[in-house]
Design a protein around this motif. Structure first.
Motif, PDB file in Angstrom:
ATOM      1  N   LEU A  13       0.780  -1.328   0.061  1.00  0.00           N
ATOM      2  CA  LEU A  13       0.203  -0.197  -0.160  1.00  0.00           C
ATOM      3  C   LEU A  13       0.657   1.388  -0.097  1.00  0.00           C
ATOM      4  O   LEU A  13       0.283   2.330  -0.353  1.00  0.00           O
ATOM      5  N   HIS A  14       2.184   1.153   0.292  1.00  0.00           N
ATOM      6  CA  HIS A  14       3.005   2.418   0.175  1.00  0.00           C
ATOM      7  C   HIS A  14       3.108   2.835  -1.364  1.00  0.00           C
ATOM      8  O   HIS A  14       3.286   3.887  -1.180  1.00  0.00           O
ATOM      9  N   ASP A  15       2.917   1.974  -1.965  1.00  0.00           N
ATOM     10  CA  ASP A  15       3.003   2.424  -3.565  1.00  0.00           C
ATOM     11  C   ASP A  15       1.777   2.909  -4.069  1.00  0.00           C
ATOM     12  O   ASP A  15       1.771   3.224  -5.487  1.00  0.00           O
ATOM     13  N   SER A  16       0.566   2.690  -3.266  1.00  0.00           N
ATOM     14  CA  SER A  16      -0.539   3.226  -3.930  1.00  0.00           C
ATOM     15  C   SER A  16      -0.974   4.789  -3.386  1.00  0.00           C
ATOM     16  O   SER A  16      -0.404   5.096  -2.525  1.00  0.00           O
ATOM     17  N   GLU A  17      -1.486   5.280  -4.512  1.00  0.00           N
ATOM     18  CA  GLU A  17      -1.750   6.654  -4.349  1.00  0.00           C
ATOM     19  C   GLU A  17      -3.263   6.997  -3.976  1.00  0.00           C
ATOM     20  O   GLU A  17      -3.590   7.995  -3.784  1.00  0.00           O
ATOM     21  N   LEU A  18      -3.949   5.636  -3.817  1.00  0.00           N
ATOM     22  CA  LEU A  18      -5.382   5.893  -3.517  1.00  0.00           C
ATOM     23  C   LEU A  18      -5.535   5.139  -2.215  1.00  0.00           C
ATOM     24  O   LEU A  18      -6.702   5.641  -1.521  1.00  0.00           O
ATOM     25  N   VAL A  19      -4.919   4.431  -1.593  1.00  0.00           N
ATOM     26  CA  VAL A  19      -5.328   3.382  -0.322  1.00  0.00           C
ATOM     27  C   VAL A  19      -4.151   3.558   0.578  1.00  0.00           C
ATOM     28  O   VAL A  19      -3.005   3.730   0.405  1.00  0.00           O
ATOM     29  N   ARG A  20      -4.534   3.981   1.875  1.00  0.00           N
ATOM     30  CA  ARG A  20      -3.656   3.822   2.930  1.00  0.00           C
ATOM     31  C   ARG A  20      -4.108   3.037   4.158  1.00  0.00           C
ATOM     32  O   ARG A  20      -5.429   2.976   4.287  1.00  0.00           O
ATOM     33  N   LEU A  21      -3.647   2.460   5.024  1.00  0.00           N
ATOM     34  CA  LEU A  21      -3.924   1.738   6.075  1.00  0.00           C
ATOM     35  C   LEU A  21      -4.098   2.443   7.164  1.00  0.00           C
ATOM     36  O   LEU A  21      -3.083   3.075   7.787  1.00  0.00           O
ATOM     37  N   VAL A  22      -5.203   2.512   7.901  1.00  0.00           N
ATOM     38  CA  VAL A  22      -5.528   3.359   8.983  1.00  0.00           C
ATOM     39  C   VAL A  22      -5.606   2.377  10.317  1.00  0.00           C
ATOM     40  O   VAL A  22      -6.581   1.589  10.144  1.00  0.00           O
ATOM     41  N   GLY A  23      -4.919   2.486  11.451  1.00  0.00           N
ATOM     42  CA  GLY A  23      -5.101   1.578  12.373  1.00  0.00           C
ATOM     43  C   GLY A  23      -4.200   0.483  12.275  1.00  0.00           C
ATOM     44  O   GLY A  23      -3.607   0.167  11.557  1.00  0.00           O
ATOM     45  N   PRO A  24      -4.307  -0.255  13.196  1.00  0.00           N
ATOM     46  CA  PRO A  24      -3.433  -1.782  13.439  1.00  0.00           C
ATOM     47  C   PRO A  24      -3.943  -2.600  12.279  1.00  0.00           C
ATOM     48  O   PRO A  24      -5.153  -2.447  11.833  1.00  0.00           O
ATOM     49  N   LEU A  25      -2.955  -3.520  11.873  1.00  0.00           N
ATOM     50  CA  LEU A  25      -3.127  -4.303  10.950  1.00  0.00           C
ATOM     51  C   LEU A  25      -4.257  -5.404  11.553  1.00  0.00           C
ATOM     52  O   LEU A  25      -3.712  -5.902  12.555  1.00  0.00           O
ATOM     53  N   PRO A  26      -5.158  -5.714  10.855  1.00  0.00           N
ATOM     54  CA  PRO A  26      -6.161  -6.862  11.464  1.00  0.00           C
ATOM     55  C   PRO A  26      -5.078  -8.351  11.496  1.00  0.00           C
ATOM     56  O   PRO A  26      -4.235  -8.352  10.825  1.00  0.00           O
ATOM     57  N   GLY A  27      -5.547  -8.855  12.403  1.00  0.00           N
ATOM     58  CA  GLY A  27      -5.032 -10.051  12.938  1.00  0.00           C
ATOM     59  C   GLY A  27      -5.312 -11.284  11.996  1.00  0.00           C
ATOM     60  O   GLY A  27      -4.774 -12.414  12.182  1.00  0.00           O
ATOM     61  N   TYR A  28      -6.404 -11.201  11.183  1.00  0.00           N
ATOM     62  CA  TYR A  28      -6.857 -12.396  10.445  1.00  0.00           C
ATOM     63  C   TYR A  28      -7.562 -11.926   9.281  1.00  0.00           C
ATOM     64  O   TYR A  28      -7.916 -10.921   9.084  1.00  0.00           O
ATOM     65  N   ARG A  29      -7.626 -12.906   8.185  1.00  0.00           N
ATOM     66  CA  ARG A  29      -8.249 -12.603   6.963  1.00  0.00           C
ATOM     67  C   ARG A  29      -9.895 -12.230   7.145  1.00  0.00           C
ATOM     68  O   ARG A  29     -10.496 -13.141   7.950  1.00  0.00           O
ATOM     69  N   PRO A  30     -10.211 -11.201   6.614  1.00  0.00           N
ATOM     70  CA  PRO A  30     -11.620 -10.921   6.735  1.00  0.00           C
ATOM     71  C   PRO A  30     -12.551 -12.273   6.210  1.00  0.00           C
ATOM     72  O   PRO A  30     -12.013 -12.902   5.114  1.00  0.00           O
ATOM     73  N   GLU A  31     -13.658 -12.736   6.739  1.00  0.00           N
ATOM     74  CA  GLU A  31     -14.310 -13.630   6.139  1.00  0.00           C
ATOM     75  C   GLU A  31     -15.015 -13.116   4.855  1.00  0.00           C
ATOM     76  O   GLU A  31     -15.465 -12.110   4.570  1.00  0.00           O
ATOM     77  N   ALA A  32     -15.265 -14.197   3.863  1.00  0.00           N
ATOM     78  CA  ALA A  32     -15.824 -13.880   2.707  1.00  0.00           C
ATOM     79  C   ALA A  32     -17.448 -13.486   2.579  1.00  0.00           C
ATOM     80  O   ALA A  32     -18.066 -14.035   3.561  1.00  0.00           O
TER      81      ALA A  32
END
Length: 368
Positions: A13-32
């Motif tokens: 995401l550091h290379d993205s001009e559109l998206v940034r991570l806000v807050g801590p990184l989630p500890g698990y993958r979101p459910e589909a």
């Protein structure tokens, strides 16, 4: 999710001009997100707040900065640019500053600006009055009248919708046969779900086209098409040739193709064969255009000519005297009538290429 992985999401995401991570990184993958029942479409996920398109663009945003690569200059990252659309915001016109900057940018990139008309053009008469009072014209732009609306939805779009994207799609369809073709009705017809905002009579349409405005005209009930094939050069053009959209686009296509595909000259050895090879390459290119019907005339001599010449610039004192040689390529082509040539000079020196239009009075086939 693994910080040691080369595709770690935070690093990506550091290379993205559109998206940034806000807050801590989630500890698990979101459910589909799954459908309620097998075979049903996946439902939308509710959000806490409505999204926003942000603030309306200003002239400053559109023009941007050459040094920072923003605004129009962000297009410099694209190797090839043919059509430039700047949709006008609802109820507000794009400023004259943006128009001038965009047309100059399109002139440099050999592209075409698709310009939405002012919102004050509510009728054909108001458009004509505006055009007579304004000096806002350019052979590197195209515009239209009226705006369009979805069929059966008058209440939501009382002022209509900008249609520069619609016109871009029409031109793209036509370009499959070549930029030098008129837009035939089959390529210039509005889709069935769109209609002109107001009806334009034939006399009004003819008056607008003489002033450089293409018009959406109803051909029959439920069918409307864009007519005119005119650039926004208007009636003030020095040469009426540039009022024709297919002529201005053909000239831009030829110049852009020569500029792009003859840059091998810069690294080639300055020998007697260099000018001959350059002349031969461009001659073949123009002869193929002639075969496809892009140029007027019954034979190549009536349709185009290609000449080369070399000039040594004295007194520069370079270690390699061959670098002092400027090669001039003169190209003339007849887009409208046999032997009525539009002529350009391409000058190659060291690592620079300059292109100039040759005035009619100076446009002899020979050089020197």
């Amino acid at each position: 999710m693994d910080p040691t992985d080369e595709r770690f999401v935070v690093d990506a995401l550091h290379d993205s001009e559109l998206v940034r991570l806000v807050g801590p990184l989630p500890g698990y993958r979101p459910e589909a997100t799954r459908a309620n029942q097998p075979g049903q479409p996946i439902p939308y996920v509710s959000a806490n707040g409505a999204g926003s398109d942000g603030d309306e663009l200003t002239d400053y945003d559109i023009v941007g900065s050459n040094s920072e690569g923003t605004g129009l200059f962000a297009l410099d990252r694209c190797e090839h640019v043919d059509l430039v659309c700047i949709p006008s915001p609802p109820g507000r016109d794009i400023g004259i500053t943006s128009f001038v900057a965009a047309t100059r940018y399109c002139e440099r990139r050999r592209a075409l600006l698709l310009w939405d008309p002012p919102w004050s053009w509510s009728t054909a008469d108001s458009a004509v009055l505006w055009l007579r009072a304004s000096g806002q014209v350019s052979p590197h732009a195209v515009t239209y009248f009226p705006r369009v609306r979805p069929r059966g939805d008058l209440g939501r779009y009382l002022a209509g919708m900008p249609a520069c994207g619609v016109v871009a799609g029409m031109l793209a369809r036509c370009d499959r046969s070549g930029v030098w073709h008129h837009m035939p009705p089959v390529d210039a017809t509005l889709k069935g779900n769109l209609a002109p905002l107001v009806d334009v009579g034939q006399k009004q349409s003819a008056a607008l086209q003489r002033m450089g405005v293409n018009t959406f005209v109803r051909l029959q009930p439920g069918v409307a098409a864009l007519q005119g094939n005119v650039s926004f050069a208007g009636g003030t053009a020095v040469d009426t040739l540039w009022q024709r959209l297919e002529v201005s686009r053909l000239a831009a296509f030829i110049v852009r193709s020569i500029e792009r595909n003859t840059r091998w000259v810069f690294t080639a050895e300055r020998s007697d064969e260099l000018a001959v090879d350059l002349e031969r390459q461009v001659w073949i290119f123009l002869s193929r255009l002639k075969q496809r019907g892009a140029l007027a005339g019954t034979n190549p001599e009536q349709a185009f000519f290609v000449r080369t010449g070399a000039l040594r610039l004295p007194g520069r004192g370079d270690a390699d005297p061959r670098r002092d040689v400027t090669i001039t390529l003169r190209v003339g082509f007849a887009p409208r009538a046999p032997n009525e040539f539009v002529t350009y000079d391409f000058r190659y020196h060291a690592l620079s290429l300059t292109t100039e239009v040759v005035p009619v009075r100076d446009a002899e086939r020979h050089l020197g």
